[in-house]
Design an enzyme around this catalytic site. Sequence first.
Site, PDB file in Angstrom:
ATOM      1  N   ASP A   1      -2.581   8.927  -6.106  1.00 43.57           N
ATOM      2  CA  ASP A   1      -2.305   7.641  -5.935  1.00 43.57           C
ATOM      3  C   ASP A   1      -1.427   6.984  -6.609  1.00 43.57           C
ATOM      4  O   ASP A   1      -0.671   7.478  -7.000  1.00 43.57           O
ATOM      5  CB  ASP A   1      -3.737   6.618  -5.924  1.00 43.57           C
ATOM      6  CG  ASP A   1      -3.912   5.393  -5.228  1.00 43.57           C
ATOM      7  OD1 ASP A   1      -2.768   5.150  -4.599  1.00 43.57           O
ATOM      8  OD2 ASP A   1      -5.151   4.842  -5.127  1.00 43.57           O
TER       9      ASP A   1
HETATM   10  C1  BGC Z   1      -3.789   2.318  -3.420  1.00 47.02           C
HETATM   11  C2  BGC Z   1      -3.819   3.013  -2.168  1.00 47.02           C
HETATM   12  C3  BGC Z   1      -2.753   2.829  -1.457  1.00 47.02           C
HETATM   13  C4  BGC Z   1      -1.443   3.098  -2.377  1.00 47.02           C
HETATM   14  C5  BGC Z   1      -0.243   2.977  -1.615  1.00 47.02           C
HETATM   15  C6  BGC Z   1      -2.535   2.196  -4.174  1.00 47.02           C
HETATM   16  O1  BGC Z   1      -2.513   1.342  -5.186  1.00 47.02           O
HETATM   17  O2  BGC Z   1      -5.090   2.471  -4.164  1.00 47.02           O
HETATM   18  O3  BGC Z   1      -5.057   2.885  -1.465  1.00 47.02           O
HETATM   19  O4  BGC Z   1      -2.862   3.803  -0.468  1.00 47.02           O
HETATM   20  O5  BGC Z   1      -1.380   2.070  -3.271  1.00 47.02           O
HETATM   21  O6  BGC Z   1      -0.018   1.812  -1.092  1.00 47.02           O
END
Ligand code: BGC
Length: 715
Positions: free
Chosen positions: A268
């Site tokens: 993530d």
């Molecule tokens: C979130 C994810 C997301 C990623 C990219 C993160 O902060 O937890 O769910 O896909 O950012 O935007």
Amino acid sequence: MSEKNDLSLKELLDKLTIKEKVGQLLQIAPFLFIKDLKVEVAGHVRNLKLDEEKIFCAGSVLGIGSPKEMIAVQKKYLAKSRHKIPLLFMADVIHGYKSIFPVPIALASSFNPKMAEITARISAVEASSCGINVTFSPMVDLSRDPRWGRVMEGFGEDPYLISKMGKAMVKGYMGDGLDKSNSLASCVKHFAGYGAAIAGRDYNTVDLSRLALYSEYLPPYKAAIDAGARLIMTAFNTIDGVPSTVNSFLLRTILRDKWHCNAVTISDFDSLRQIITHGVAKDTEEVAYKGITNGLDIEMASSTYANHLEDLINRSLVDIKLLDEAVLRILDLKKDLGLFDNPYKGVDEIEDNNILTKDNLNKTLETAYESMVLLENDGVLPLNKNVKIALIGPYATSRSIIGPWSWHGSRDTHKCLEEVLRDNLVFCKDEEDVSKYTESDLEKIKQADVVILAIGEPDWLSGEAHSRTDITIPNNQDRLLTISKELGIPSVVLLFNGRPLIIDSIKSSNALLECWFLGSESSTAIKDVLFGKINPSGKLPMTFPRSVGQIPIYYNHLNTGRPYLGENDHNQYVSKYLDSPNTPLYSFGYGLSYCKFEYSNLQLTKNTMNPKESITASVEVKNNSDYAGYEVVQLYIKDHFARISRPVKELKNFKKIHFLANEKKIIDFIISIKDLTYITETDNEVYDSGSFSVMIGGSSDHTLIKDLELVKELS
Ligand code: BGC
């Protein structure tokens, strides 16, 4: 023309330097490729410690603003890249791209996986034509805690329902095949257990038993993988003290060894580097080491791989085989997406042709129809066409109704409630503070036949990093109900929210419609339900507690050794609260309709079965009303005696059935051994002979029951 046309992926891999291979594991923002690195983005580049060479070896891009930007980035990248391996563009397309569908928790309320598939298909058509190849969706994190703001982005509390919806979304994104120009690859997230953050505080620690993990939390990720999700995103939390992003139990034992899954793993946002803050790595070199050795392929938004892997490999501290395996998975995905043949896939078709079309918007409307849940109705709804309405509360005029996680959706163009209800309005005021309603306002409201309160959480109060401890309706908006009560005018509450809220204070309204955030056509959808053009059919995918003190509260809990048996149970030493009932305000699966459905005559073709047999459970459902409408008929099963304590009931199947006015139907469910099987704390699928209850009804707390005996097979 890329090299891939002449080479196999393995041959291509062999031609890459270690630096080029490592680059494939790097995911960074698009502007790094097109802005002046020394001037415009100097700070950011400094933090990542990336030089131009490393940037132009990167394998994928996080987020992209427009087709034009995508073309510019890909073009510049390919011009500089030695092997012309196209960049992969990934983004969060969560509930639509420009045509915005109801938020996932609302979509789950439809109990209609087919509909979910259609929403994903349209999202893929729109997003792919803007240059996106991969969507970070679906989020299949099971959650039992509405304080967690991300329940909005998931499908609720039940593993079966989440799996069904997740699977449907993956299929919809893929369409007729990943290589098609209008397809997206799906990245299921967040592996694993992210929805179990302690006390509902986002990013907080997770502490799950192996039993809960195997039997409730992991199955939805598995379902999405089985449906074809090609990537899996790790979660921010730890499992057994090890951050998911470097957790070899999750990334190797479960994913690769048990599930035989070859999906690309991706961190993530910055979650790999954050293992330093978790306290399991002392510096970025150790971060890179732990990432690659424990099974993480792509590093999103940090650069420990880009800065250390080459050196770790040269010093023989990391086996190059690990790098090669990860790179091959990524190249394979690029190949399957058809990017080697056309790095501009999707965007070469005319922009906007597929976007916000009448058909797409119609689908957002249809989905919104099915996503509302009618929680109360004493008969005030549906309204008659000449009704005089006083519309009050902040959502009367708000256009922030499409919901969080809709980056490319427009908040300005869609109609607000005031506009769609205009013909019937005698009064409209979007003030949330009851004391701001003047005597003259009240005089005007008195002219109305019904007061509609459009209230709830602002859309920015749910979503990532938006946890709350007080989940009542903000700013005492519920006090607006006193206006209609004092004037003696019936009230209808329209509730906007991204999570179950504590709403006992508005339960006494004459009708209460859970609207969540319904997307582009919210207002029209709500109007059509209010006036009975559409009969509401949604059911709750998540329990609504009476108070925050009851959380976590969910329908499929264990029985305990001292269950509270209800009002007539006067035993003091049972599992109950001194100051609150155990039961929730509204249960999982609950939702009303303008129809009155009556369930009777639950029958099993046999009341004993052996593991090789299947039986049929049938129930008579009668629509005792002059309205036609849909009912979600739900099958639950309880396993009474097993080697471990089993939940009081578990959803095993559901069917969404259309009924004509006063129509009666027999609804059947086939029950086979898979419905009586469960997963143990050692991840084995087992069943135990003995007694079961088969329950069918229109809500988890309202079912008919029949006994079923599972007997051993005759040898
Ligand atoms: C979130 C994810 C997301 C990623 C990219 C993160 O902060 O937890 O769910 O896909 O950012 O935007």
